[in-house]
Design a protein around this motif. Structure first.
Motif, PDB file in Angstrom:
ATOM      1  N   GLY A  53       0.789  -1.228   0.000  1.00 16.75           N
ATOM      2  CA  GLY A  53       0.000   0.000   0.000  1.00 16.75           C
ATOM      3  C   GLY A  53       0.818   1.273   0.000  1.00 16.75           C
ATOM      4  O   GLY A  53       0.324   2.335  -0.375  1.00 16.75           O
ATOM      5  N   GLU A  54       2.088   1.163   0.386  1.00 15.08           N
ATOM      6  CA  GLU A  54       2.942   2.355   0.384  1.00 15.08           C
ATOM      7  C   GLU A  54       3.166   2.908  -1.024  1.00 15.08           C
ATOM      8  O   GLU A  54       3.599   4.044  -1.192  1.00 15.08           O
ATOM      9  CB  GLU A  54       4.289   2.046   1.047  1.00 15.08           C
ATOM     10  N   TYR A  55       2.874   2.104  -2.031  1.00 11.90           N
ATOM     11  CA  TYR A  55       3.020   2.570  -3.420  1.00 11.90           C
ATOM     12  C   TYR A  55       1.923   3.554  -3.826  1.00 11.90           C
ATOM     13  O   TYR A  55       2.077   4.280  -4.809  1.00 11.90           O
ATOM     14  CB  TYR A  55       2.936   1.387  -4.389  1.00 11.90           C
ATOM     15  N   PHE A  56       0.803   3.546  -3.093  1.00 10.79           N
ATOM     16  CA  PHE A  56      -0.401   4.219  -3.586  1.00 10.79           C
ATOM     17  C   PHE A  56      -0.818   5.396  -2.712  1.00 10.79           C
ATOM     18  O   PHE A  56      -0.759   5.330  -1.492  1.00 10.79           O
ATOM     19  CB  PHE A  56      -1.567   3.213  -3.654  1.00 10.79           C
ATOM     20  N   LYS A  57      -1.321   6.442  -3.364  1.00 16.56           N
ATOM     21  CA  LYS A  57      -1.870   7.598  -2.651  1.00 16.56           C
ATOM     22  C   LYS A  57      -3.358   7.426  -2.356  1.00 16.56           C
ATOM     23  O   LYS A  57      -3.901   8.100  -1.486  1.00 16.56           O
ATOM     24  CB  LYS A  57      -1.671   8.870  -3.486  1.00 16.56           C
TER      25      LYS A  57
END
Length: 311
Positions: free
Chosen positions: A172-176
Protein backbone atom coordinates in the motif's frame (compact mmCIF):
# COMPACT_ATOMS: atom_id res chain seq x y z
CA UNK A 1 -37.40 -4.79 -4.55
CA UNK A 2 -38.35 -1.61 -6.39
CA UNK A 3 -36.33 -1.20 -9.59
CA UNK A 4 -36.35 1.87 -11.80
CA UNK A 5 -37.62 1.73 -15.37
CA UNK A 6 -34.06 2.12 -16.67
CA UNK A 7 -32.80 -0.79 -14.57
CA UNK A 8 -35.76 -2.92 -15.71
CA UNK A 9 -34.95 -2.07 -19.31
CA UNK A 10 -31.38 -3.24 -18.74
CA UNK A 11 -32.47 -6.45 -17.03
CA UNK A 12 -34.87 -7.31 -19.85
CA UNK A 13 -32.01 -6.78 -22.27
CA UNK A 14 -29.69 -9.02 -20.24
CA UNK A 15 -32.25 -11.82 -20.31
CA UNK A 16 -32.04 -11.87 -24.09
CA UNK A 17 -28.25 -12.08 -24.36
CA UNK A 18 -27.02 -15.39 -25.69
CA UNK A 19 -23.32 -16.16 -25.97
CA UNK A 20 -22.24 -16.87 -29.52
CA UNK A 21 -20.80 -20.33 -30.11
CA UNK A 22 -19.99 -21.00 -26.46
CA UNK A 23 -17.84 -24.10 -26.05
CA UNK A 24 -18.64 -24.86 -22.38
CA UNK A 25 -20.20 -23.14 -19.33
CA UNK A 26 -17.00 -21.20 -18.54
CA UNK A 27 -16.72 -19.97 -22.12
CA UNK A 28 -20.40 -19.02 -21.96
CA UNK A 29 -19.82 -16.95 -18.80
CA UNK A 30 -16.91 -15.12 -20.37
CA UNK A 31 -18.70 -14.41 -23.63
CA UNK A 32 -21.80 -13.25 -21.78
CA UNK A 33 -19.76 -10.60 -19.93
CA UNK A 34 -18.14 -9.52 -23.19
CA UNK A 35 -21.51 -9.20 -24.90
CA UNK A 36 -23.09 -7.33 -21.99
CA UNK A 37 -20.20 -4.88 -21.84
CA UNK A 38 -20.18 -4.31 -25.58
CA UNK A 39 -23.92 -3.71 -25.80
CA UNK A 40 -24.51 -1.64 -22.68
CA UNK A 41 -21.32 0.36 -22.09
CA UNK A 42 -22.15 2.94 -24.72
CA UNK A 43 -19.80 4.66 -27.12
CA UNK A 44 -16.17 4.21 -26.16
CA UNK A 45 -14.48 7.53 -25.58
CA UNK A 46 -11.41 8.29 -27.67
CA UNK A 47 -8.16 8.43 -25.68
CA UNK A 48 -5.11 10.29 -26.99
CA UNK A 49 -2.78 7.26 -26.91
CA UNK A 50 -3.43 3.61 -26.06
CA UNK A 51 -0.45 1.25 -25.88
CA UNK A 52 -0.31 -2.51 -25.49
CA UNK A 53 2.77 -4.31 -24.22
CA UNK A 54 3.89 -7.17 -22.00
CA UNK A 55 5.64 -7.29 -18.66
CA UNK A 56 8.17 -10.09 -19.04
CA UNK A 57 8.69 -12.24 -15.98
CA UNK A 58 10.41 -15.55 -15.49
CA UNK A 59 8.10 -18.16 -16.97
CA UNK A 60 5.29 -15.81 -18.02
CA UNK A 61 4.29 -12.48 -19.52
CA UNK A 62 1.57 -10.14 -18.26
CA UNK A 63 -0.23 -8.31 -21.08
CA UNK A 64 -1.01 -4.71 -20.15
CA UNK A 65 -2.85 -1.85 -21.80
CA UNK A 66 -1.82 1.75 -21.07
CA UNK A 67 -4.31 4.58 -21.58
CA UNK A 68 -2.67 8.00 -21.93
CA UNK A 69 -5.29 10.77 -21.97
CA UNK A 70 -2.68 13.50 -22.47
CA UNK A 71 -0.46 11.70 -24.97
CA UNK A 72 2.92 10.02 -24.72
CA UNK A 73 5.17 13.03 -24.13
CA UNK A 74 3.82 14.04 -20.71
CA UNK A 75 6.31 13.52 -17.89
CA UNK A 76 5.59 13.01 -14.20
CA UNK A 77 2.00 12.05 -14.89
CA UNK A 78 -0.23 10.58 -12.22
CA UNK A 79 -1.16 6.94 -12.77
CA UNK A 80 -3.86 4.45 -11.83
CA UNK A 81 -3.49 0.69 -11.65
CA UNK A 82 -6.91 -0.58 -12.72
CA UNK A 83 -7.90 -4.16 -11.82
CA UNK A 84 -10.96 -5.47 -13.64
CA UNK A 85 -13.78 -7.60 -12.27
CA UNK A 86 -15.46 -10.75 -13.57
CA UNK A 87 -15.78 -13.11 -10.60
CA UNK A 88 -12.05 -13.99 -10.92
CA UNK A 89 -12.95 -16.15 -13.94
CA UNK A 90 -13.87 -13.68 -16.68
CA UNK A 91 -13.17 -10.21 -17.99
CA UNK A 92 -10.24 -8.51 -19.65
CA UNK A 93 -9.32 -5.66 -21.95
CA UNK A 94 -12.51 -5.64 -24.01
CA UNK A 95 -15.03 -6.08 -21.19
CA UNK A 96 -13.65 -3.13 -19.21
CA UNK A 97 -12.26 -0.95 -21.99
CA UNK A 98 -15.07 1.62 -21.85
CA UNK A 99 -14.62 2.06 -18.09
CA UNK A 100 -10.84 2.40 -18.40
CA UNK A 101 -11.24 5.05 -21.10
CA UNK A 102 -13.65 7.07 -18.95
CA UNK A 103 -11.35 6.82 -15.95
CA UNK A 104 -8.35 7.98 -17.96
CA UNK A 105 -10.10 10.94 -19.56
CA UNK A 106 -11.92 12.12 -16.44
CA UNK A 107 -9.01 11.73 -14.01
CA UNK A 108 -6.34 12.87 -16.48
CA UNK A 109 -4.18 10.02 -15.15
CA UNK A 110 -2.42 7.32 -17.12
CA UNK A 111 -4.45 4.15 -16.56
CA UNK A 112 -2.50 0.89 -16.54
CA UNK A 113 -4.68 -2.17 -17.02
CA UNK A 114 -3.17 -5.66 -16.59
CA UNK A 115 -4.83 -8.64 -18.28
CA UNK A 116 -4.10 -10.85 -15.29
CA UNK A 117 -4.48 -14.64 -15.24
CA UNK A 118 -7.95 -16.01 -14.55
CA UNK A 119 -9.32 -19.04 -12.74
CA UNK A 120 -9.98 -21.92 -13.09
CA UNK A 121 -6.96 -22.27 -15.38
CA UNK A 122 -4.97 -20.14 -12.95
CA UNK A 123 -6.50 -20.17 -9.45
CA UNK A 124 -5.44 -17.98 -6.52
CA UNK A 125 -2.83 -16.57 -6.10
CA UNK A 126 -1.97 -16.31 -9.83
CA UNK A 127 -4.11 -13.25 -10.57
CA UNK A 128 -3.06 -11.52 -7.38
CA UNK A 129 0.60 -12.15 -8.14
CA UNK A 130 0.17 -10.66 -11.62
CA UNK A 131 -1.32 -7.48 -10.18
CA UNK A 132 1.37 -7.17 -7.50
CA UNK A 133 4.04 -7.60 -10.17
CA UNK A 134 2.33 -4.98 -12.34
CA UNK A 135 2.32 -2.50 -9.46
CA UNK A 136 6.01 -3.08 -8.83
CA UNK A 137 6.75 -2.76 -12.55
CA UNK A 138 4.95 0.60 -12.67
CA UNK A 139 7.04 1.96 -9.82
CA UNK A 140 10.35 0.56 -11.04
CA UNK A 141 9.77 1.83 -14.60
CA UNK A 142 8.07 5.11 -13.73
CA UNK A 143 10.70 7.33 -15.32
CA UNK A 144 10.59 5.52 -18.65
CA UNK A 145 6.80 5.50 -18.50
CA UNK A 146 6.65 9.23 -17.77
CA UNK A 147 5.01 8.68 -14.38
CA UNK A 148 5.39 10.27 -10.96
CA UNK A 149 5.92 7.59 -8.30
CA UNK A 150 4.36 9.92 -5.72
CA UNK A 151 1.09 10.06 -7.69
CA UNK A 152 -0.10 6.49 -8.14
CA UNK A 153 -3.49 5.10 -7.16
CA UNK A 154 -5.29 1.78 -7.47
CA UNK A 155 -8.87 1.03 -8.52
CA UNK A 156 -10.60 -2.34 -8.59
CA UNK A 157 -14.18 -3.33 -9.38
CA UNK A 158 -16.00 -6.41 -8.09
CA UNK A 159 -13.47 -9.27 -8.06
CA UNK A 160 -10.93 -6.60 -8.96
CA UNK A 161 -11.89 -4.88 -5.72
CA UNK A 162 -10.87 -7.98 -3.79
CA UNK A 163 -7.60 -8.11 -5.69
CA UNK A 164 -6.94 -4.38 -5.21
CA UNK A 165 -7.51 -4.74 -1.46
CA UNK A 166 -5.01 -7.60 -1.32
CA UNK A 167 -2.46 -5.68 -3.39
CA UNK A 168 -2.77 -2.64 -1.12
CA UNK A 169 -2.50 -4.78 2.00
CA UNK A 170 0.91 -5.93 0.76
CA UNK A 171 2.34 -2.84 -0.94
CA UNK A 172 0.00 0.00 0.00
CA UNK A 173 2.94 2.35 0.38
CA UNK A 174 3.02 2.57 -3.42
CA UNK A 175 -0.40 4.22 -3.59
CA UNK A 176 -1.87 7.60 -2.65
CA UNK A 177 -5.43 6.31 -2.85
CA UNK A 178 -7.55 3.22 -3.39
CA UNK A 179 -11.03 2.96 -4.89
CA UNK A 180 -13.12 -0.20 -4.57
CA UNK A 181 -16.22 -0.48 -6.77
CA UNK A 182 -18.80 -2.95 -5.39
CA UNK A 183 -15.98 -5.24 -4.16
CA UNK A 184 -16.33 -9.03 -3.88
CA UNK A 185 -15.01 -9.43 -0.36
CA UNK A 186 -16.28 -12.74 1.05
CA UNK A 187 -16.60 -16.29 -0.28
CA UNK A 188 -19.33 -17.34 2.17
CA UNK A 189 -22.25 -15.69 0.32
CA UNK A 190 -24.34 -15.85 3.49
CA UNK A 191 -25.12 -12.18 4.12
CA UNK A 192 -28.58 -10.66 4.29
CA UNK A 193 -28.09 -9.06 0.88
CA UNK A 194 -27.18 -12.42 -0.63
CA UNK A 195 -30.42 -13.78 0.83
CA UNK A 196 -32.38 -10.88 -0.67
CA UNK A 197 -30.73 -11.01 -4.09
CA UNK A 198 -29.98 -14.72 -4.33
CA UNK A 199 -31.47 -14.83 -7.83
CA UNK A 200 -30.28 -11.46 -9.05
CA UNK A 201 -30.44 -8.94 -10.50
CA UNK A 202 -27.25 -9.46 -12.56
CA UNK A 203 -25.49 -11.82 -10.14
CA UNK A 204 -26.92 -15.00 -8.66
CA UNK A 205 -25.76 -17.07 -5.72
CA UNK A 206 -25.09 -20.29 -7.63
CA UNK A 207 -22.84 -18.44 -10.04
CA UNK A 208 -20.98 -16.92 -7.10
CA UNK A 209 -20.49 -20.29 -5.46
CA UNK A 210 -19.08 -21.74 -8.66
CA UNK A 211 -16.80 -18.75 -9.23
CA UNK A 212 -15.27 -18.86 -5.75
CA UNK A 213 -14.85 -22.64 -6.09
CA UNK A 214 -12.96 -22.14 -9.34
CA UNK A 215 -10.80 -19.38 -7.85
CA UNK A 216 -10.01 -20.65 -4.38
CA UNK A 217 -8.01 -23.85 -3.77
CA UNK A 218 -9.01 -25.74 -0.63
CA UNK A 219 -5.77 -24.86 1.14
CA UNK A 220 -6.40 -21.11 0.63
CA UNK A 221 -9.91 -20.96 2.10
CA UNK A 222 -8.77 -18.97 5.13
CA UNK A 223 -6.21 -16.80 3.36
CA UNK A 224 -7.05 -13.10 3.93
CA UNK A 225 -5.34 -12.14 0.68
CA UNK A 226 -7.95 -14.22 -1.12
CA UNK A 227 -10.89 -13.26 1.11
CA UNK A 228 -10.63 -9.57 2.08
CA UNK A 229 -13.15 -9.65 4.95
CA UNK A 230 -10.62 -11.82 6.82
CA UNK A 231 -7.91 -9.14 6.70
CA UNK A 232 -7.05 -7.87 10.17
CA UNK A 233 -3.95 -5.79 9.46
CA UNK A 234 -4.40 -3.41 6.53
CA UNK A 235 -0.83 -2.18 7.03
CA UNK A 236 -0.11 0.63 4.60
CA UNK A 237 -3.48 0.68 2.86
CA UNK A 238 -4.00 4.23 1.52
CA UNK A 239 -7.12 6.41 1.90
CA UNK A 240 -9.96 4.45 0.36
CA UNK A 241 -13.26 5.20 -1.37
CA UNK A 242 -15.81 2.36 -1.55
CA UNK A 243 -18.70 2.54 -4.03
CA UNK A 244 -21.72 0.37 -3.20
CA UNK A 245 -24.84 -0.36 -5.28
CA UNK A 246 -28.25 -0.63 -3.60
CA UNK A 247 -29.57 -3.74 -5.37
CA UNK A 248 -26.35 -5.76 -5.24
CA UNK A 249 -25.90 -9.06 -3.40
CA UNK A 250 -22.35 -7.92 -2.63
CA UNK A 251 -23.39 -4.77 -0.76
CA UNK A 252 -23.25 -6.29 2.73
CA UNK A 253 -19.83 -7.83 2.06
CA UNK A 254 -18.64 -4.42 0.88
CA UNK A 255 -20.02 -2.81 4.03
CA UNK A 256 -18.29 -5.40 6.20
CA UNK A 257 -14.96 -4.84 4.46
CA UNK A 258 -15.41 -1.08 4.85
CA UNK A 259 -16.18 -1.49 8.56
CA UNK A 260 -13.03 -3.58 9.03
CA UNK A 261 -10.93 -0.94 7.28
CA UNK A 262 -12.42 1.85 9.34
CA UNK A 263 -11.80 -0.11 12.55
CA UNK A 264 -8.19 -0.58 11.45
CA UNK A 265 -7.78 3.19 11.20
CA UNK A 266 -7.87 3.48 7.41
CA UNK A 267 -9.12 6.82 6.07
CA UNK A 268 -12.39 5.74 4.45
CA UNK A 269 -15.28 7.17 2.44
CA UNK A 270 -18.33 5.15 1.41
CA UNK A 271 -20.57 6.21 -1.47
CA UNK A 272 -24.00 4.61 -1.86
CA UNK A 273 -25.54 4.45 -5.34
CA UNK A 274 -29.29 4.28 -4.87
CA UNK A 275 -31.26 2.17 -7.36
CA UNK A 276 -28.09 0.75 -8.90
CA UNK A 277 -27.29 -2.92 -9.53
CA UNK A 278 -24.02 -4.81 -9.57
CA UNK A 279 -22.02 -4.02 -12.68
CA UNK A 280 -23.71 -0.67 -13.30
CA UNK A 281 -20.36 0.77 -14.42
CA UNK A 282 -20.86 -1.23 -17.64
CA UNK A 283 -24.24 0.36 -18.34
CA UNK A 284 -23.29 3.85 -19.48
CA UNK A 285 -25.45 3.56 -22.59
CA UNK A 286 -28.50 3.93 -20.34
CA UNK A 287 -27.40 5.06 -16.87
CA UNK A 288 -26.22 8.61 -16.10
CA UNK A 289 -24.89 7.28 -12.79
CA UNK A 290 -21.86 5.84 -14.60
CA UNK A 291 -20.47 9.29 -15.34
CA UNK A 292 -21.51 10.48 -11.88
CA UNK A 293 -19.45 7.67 -10.36
CA UNK A 294 -16.47 8.36 -12.59
CA UNK A 295 -16.63 12.06 -11.67
CA UNK A 296 -16.74 11.15 -7.98
CA UNK A 297 -13.77 8.82 -8.34
CA UNK A 298 -11.83 11.49 -10.22
CA UNK A 299 -12.51 14.08 -7.52
CA UNK A 300 -11.42 11.66 -4.78
CA UNK A 301 -8.29 10.72 -6.72
CA UNK A 302 -7.35 14.35 -7.35
CA UNK A 303 -7.82 15.25 -3.69
CA UNK A 304 -5.53 12.44 -2.58
CA UNK A 305 -2.95 13.00 -5.32
CA UNK A 306 -2.71 16.67 -4.33
CA UNK A 307 -2.38 15.79 -0.65
CA UNK A 308 1.08 15.98 0.92
CA UNK A 309 0.25 13.27 3.43
CA UNK A 310 -0.85 9.70 2.83
CA UNK A 311 -3.17 9.56 5.85
Amino acid sequence: MQLTSKINTILHHLEKIQSFNAQDPMDDTRKYLETMSFQLSGKREPVAVIEELHISLEGRDIPIRIYRPKGRDIQKSSAILYIHGGWFIAGGFETHDAVARKLANTTGSVVIFPDYRLAPEHPFPAGLNDNVETAKWIVHNAENLGLDTDKIGIIGDSAGGALATAVSTQIGEYFKFQILIYPAADDQLNSKSWETYENGPVLNKQGGIEAWKAYLPEKEKTNPLAIPVLIKDFKNTPPTLVLLAEHDPLIDDGKKLSENMKNAGISLQISFYKDMVHGFMHMGEILDEVQTAVDEMAAFAQEKLDSKNVG
